[in-house]
Design a protein around this motif. Structure first.
Motif, PDB file in Angstrom:
ATOM      1  N   ASP A  49     -19.019   3.292 -41.136  1.00 10.37           N
ATOM      2  CA  ASP A  49     -18.707   1.864 -40.923  1.00 10.37           C
ATOM      3  C   ASP A  49     -18.085   1.253 -42.492  1.00 10.37           C
ATOM      4  O   ASP A  49     -17.264   0.447 -42.374  1.00 10.37           O
ATOM      5  CB  ASP A  49     -20.025   1.055 -40.669  1.00 10.37           C
ATOM      6  CG  ASP A  49     -20.446   1.299 -39.326  1.00 10.37           C
ATOM      7  OD1 ASP A  49     -19.800   1.698 -38.419  1.00 10.37           O
ATOM      8  OD2 ASP A  49     -21.839   0.857 -38.800  1.00 10.37           O
ATOM      9  N   LYS A  53     -14.091  -0.100 -42.792  1.00  6.24           N
ATOM     10  CA  LYS A  53     -14.128  -1.747 -43.028  1.00  6.24           C
ATOM     11  C   LYS A  53     -13.342  -1.791 -44.386  1.00  6.24           C
ATOM     12  O   LYS A  53     -12.340  -2.576 -44.435  1.00  6.24           O
ATOM     13  CB  LYS A  53     -15.718  -2.393 -43.341  1.00  6.24           C
ATOM     14  CG  LYS A  53     -15.575  -3.811 -44.008  1.00  6.24           C
ATOM     15  CD  LYS A  53     -17.009  -4.372 -44.101  1.00  6.24           C
ATOM     16  CE  LYS A  53     -16.870  -5.896 -44.417  1.00  6.24           C
ATOM     17  NZ  LYS A  53     -18.390  -6.246 -44.462  1.00  6.24           N
ATOM     18  N   ASP A  58     -10.769  -1.515 -37.733  1.00  7.61           N
ATOM     19  CA  ASP A  58     -11.679  -2.205 -36.673  1.00  7.61           C
ATOM     20  C   ASP A  58     -12.354  -0.962 -35.718  1.00  7.61           C
ATOM     21  O   ASP A  58     -11.777  -0.661 -34.980  1.00  7.61           O
ATOM     22  CB  ASP A  58     -11.308  -3.219 -36.100  1.00  7.61           C
ATOM     23  CG  ASP A  58     -12.332  -3.826 -35.265  1.00  7.61           C
ATOM     24  OD1 ASP A  58     -13.358  -3.670 -35.126  1.00  7.61           O
ATOM     25  OD2 ASP A  58     -11.975  -4.883 -34.375  1.00  7.61           O
TER      26      ASP A  58
END
Length: 227
Positions: A49, A53, A58
């Motif tokens: 994640d 980011k 995405d």
């Protein structure tokens, strides 16, 4: 098996797509006890994640399939493949390095494989050459040995021959082809040519756009001279 992300990434049933497959696996996952495996899975989710980011990607638009000790992802057909290879790999390496210095997080070492190829939606997930090749590269003995022989490294990246010649050799986004070493991989009766690296082939302070290659070339020269 629970699926995450966008189902639309796989298209409709019977539709043949050409996309980027990314597979990630935790080193020595089965050697840990239940709590250790839980903590490693949690750490992997945090690392992916964070890296995505920071790379401007995405993950909610990806088709993601949990593999127990890792994850198989299919990116949207319009993904900038060179950007993903460079930025995601770099940011994931950075995230793992940061997590290594955190006392409350387990040491996480990863094998990462990437391949750009054909796939289609199946009843239980993606089928086709893209997911098959990327998973075979991920589990290949040379890839496992490369990570095992470099205890100071947190990540080894293997890319298919197709991805190396069509993407890495463009040198877009600071990719340095000379830092990828060729390996002949045999799996399931098939021989694959792949390219493996553990070097920091992309760094944030080198370049953010494809047109700036001079600094990346200079870095590659220094790294090769030091080996």
């Amino acid at each position: 098996m629970r699926k995450k992300g966008s189902e639309h990434t796989l298209g409709e049933h019977g539709e043949l797509l050409y996309g980027l497959a990314v597979a990630v696996d935790i080193e020595n996952f089965s050697k840990h006890d239940t709590l250790g495996q839980y903590e490693l899975q949690d750490a992997l989710g945090m690392a992916l994640d964070t890296a995505s980011k920071r790379a401007g990607l995405d993950r909610d638009t990806w088709y993601r399939q949990a593999r127990g000790d890792g994850e198989l992802s299919i990116l949207p057909a319009d993904a900038d493949v060179a950007r993903v290879v460079a930025h995601l790999s770099h940011e994931l390496t950075s995230a793992l390095r940061e997590m290594r210095t955190a006392n409350d997080l387990p040491r996480l070492r990863l094998r990462v494989a990437m391949h750009h190829g054909t796939l289609t939606r199946g009843r239980f997930g993606p089928v086709g050459q893209a997911p098959i090749v990327v998973c075979r590269l991920l589990d290949a003995r040379p890839v496992r040995h490369t990570l095992a022989e470099k205890p100071d490294m947190d990540l080894v990246l293997v890319v298919s021959s197709t991805l190396y010649h069509e993407v890495v050799q463009t040198r877009f986004y600071g990719l340095v082809p000379a830092l990828f070493k060729p390996h002949r991989i045999k799996a399931k009766g098939t021989t694959y040519m792949a390219y493996i690296t553990t070097e920091p082939f992309f760094l944030r302070n080198i370049c953010r756009i494809p047109s700036d290659h001079s600094a990346a070339t200079s870095l590659a020269t220094r790294l090769l001279e030091s080996n």
